[in-house]
Design a protein around this motif. Structure first.
Motif, short mmCIF file in Angstrom:
data_model
loop_
_atom_site.label_atom_id
_atom_site.label_comp_id
_atom_site.label_asym_id
_atom_site.label_seq_id
_atom_site.Cartn_x
_atom_site.Cartn_y
_atom_site.Cartn_z
N ARG A 95 -1.35 0.52 -8.80
CA ARG A 95 -1.84 -0.78 -8.34
C ARG A 95 -1.90 -1.79 -9.48
NH1 ARG A 95 -5.42 2.39 -5.28
NH2 ARG A 95 -7.02 2.16 -6.90
N VAL A 118 2.40 1.68 -3.45
CA VAL A 118 1.41 2.24 -4.39
C VAL A 118 1.26 3.74 -4.17
CG1 VAL A 118 -1.06 2.32 -4.95
CG2 VAL A 118 0.12 0.12 -4.78
N ALA A 119 1.20 4.17 -2.91
CA ALA A 119 1.06 5.59 -2.60
C ALA A 119 2.25 6.38 -3.11
CB ALA A 119 0.90 5.78 -1.10
N MET A 120 3.47 5.84 -2.94
CA MET A 120 4.66 6.52 -3.42
C MET A 120 4.64 6.64 -4.94
SD MET A 120 8.66 5.32 -3.50
CE MET A 120 8.39 4.46 -5.06
N GLY A 146 2.04 6.50 -6.97
CA GLY A 146 0.97 7.40 -7.38
C GLY A 146 1.36 8.86 -7.19
N ALA A 147 2.05 9.14 -6.07
CA ALA A 147 2.48 10.51 -5.80
C ALA A 147 3.52 10.99 -6.83
CB ALA A 147 3.07 10.60 -4.39
N ASP A 178 -3.02 6.43 -8.69
CA ASP A 178 -2.95 5.34 -7.71
C ASP A 178 -3.43 4.03 -8.33
OD1 ASP A 178 -1.90 6.92 -5.73
OD2 ASP A 178 -3.81 7.31 -4.74
N ARG A 179 -4.49 4.10 -9.11
CA ARG A 179 -4.99 2.89 -9.76
C ARG A 179 -3.96 2.36 -10.76
NH1 ARG A 179 -9.82 4.06 -13.34
NH2 ARG A 179 -8.17 4.44 -14.87
N ALA A 239 0.83 -1.22 0.00
CA ALA A 239 0.00 0.00 0.00
C ALA A 239 0.86 1.26 0.00
CB ALA A 239 -0.94 0.00 1.20
N THR A 240 1.93 1.28 0.80
CA THR A 240 2.77 2.47 0.83
C THR A 240 3.58 2.60 -0.46
OG1 THR A 240 4.47 1.22 2.07
CG2 THR A 240 2.95 2.60 3.34
#
Length: 200
Positions: A179, A79-81, A83-84, A175-176, A76-77
């Protein structure tokens, strides 16, 4: 210190000019104007176009190294990185990345410039490989390269902002996209096995 500050100011102004006007618009005079300095200042620091391009490339390397590196603890982290990073391309990082792409076009005809930019590309591969390992994924060099190159390939499309292309590639939701990219490289089944391994 004042001399160094002015040098950095000129290099940042040169990035701005390269991003906004492209390689053809990169002149000493244009950088002087963007930096708000007297005519001839840029030429005093960077006498030739090659030295000016080198200064921009080296500044891009510095800015890349200064980017924040969030702690990666799971998928999850990660993916967040990712996406950012993609969102940054259309936001605060847009100018730097536009200049970076212009540098790559120049580097295709200038091996000395390609050697400088190679530092960023090589570092990117390492950063993403380490991040995937930290997320608990069964990373290999090949998988790390696939994720890294897919992220890099997304950048020009994000900068161009074509809505049909962004939607077709899934880049309208960073983000998608991140993923889905990890699912494509590592598989959804492995994502489920990670959950069970952590007692979920």
């Amino acid at each position: 210190m004042a001399n160094r500050d002015r040098r950095d100011r000129l290099r940042d102004a040169a990035i701005e000019v390269l991003a906004e006007q492209g390689g053809r618009g990169l002149t000493h005079r244009a950088v002087d104007a963007a930096a708000g300095v007297p005519p001839g200042t840029t030429k005093n620091y960077f006498p030739t176009r090659q030295s000016l391009l080198q200064a921009i490339a080296e500044r891009c390397v510095e800015l890349y190294r200064d980017l924040p590196r969030p702690a990666i603890t799971d998928r999850a982290t990660l993916v967040a990185m990712m996406g950012a990073l993609l969102a940054d391309a259309a936001g605060p990082g847009r100018q730097r990345l536009l200049a970076y792409l212009e540098l790559h076009a120049e580097a295709a005809r200038a091996p000395w410039l390609a050697a400088i930019l190679d530092d960023i590309a090589a570092a990117d591969l390492t950063v993403f490989e380490e991040a995937q390992g930290a997320a608990g994924l069964p990373v290999t060099q090949e998988r790390a390269a696939a994720v890294t190159l897919a992220m890099q390939a997304a950048i020009p499309h994000l900068l161009a902002g074509g809505p049909h292309t962004l939607a077709a590639a899934g880049l309208d939701d960073p983000d998608r996209f991140a993923r889905d990219l990890l699912d494509a490289v590592y598989g959804r089944a492995e994502a489920q096995s990670e959950k069970y391994a952590h007692g979920h």
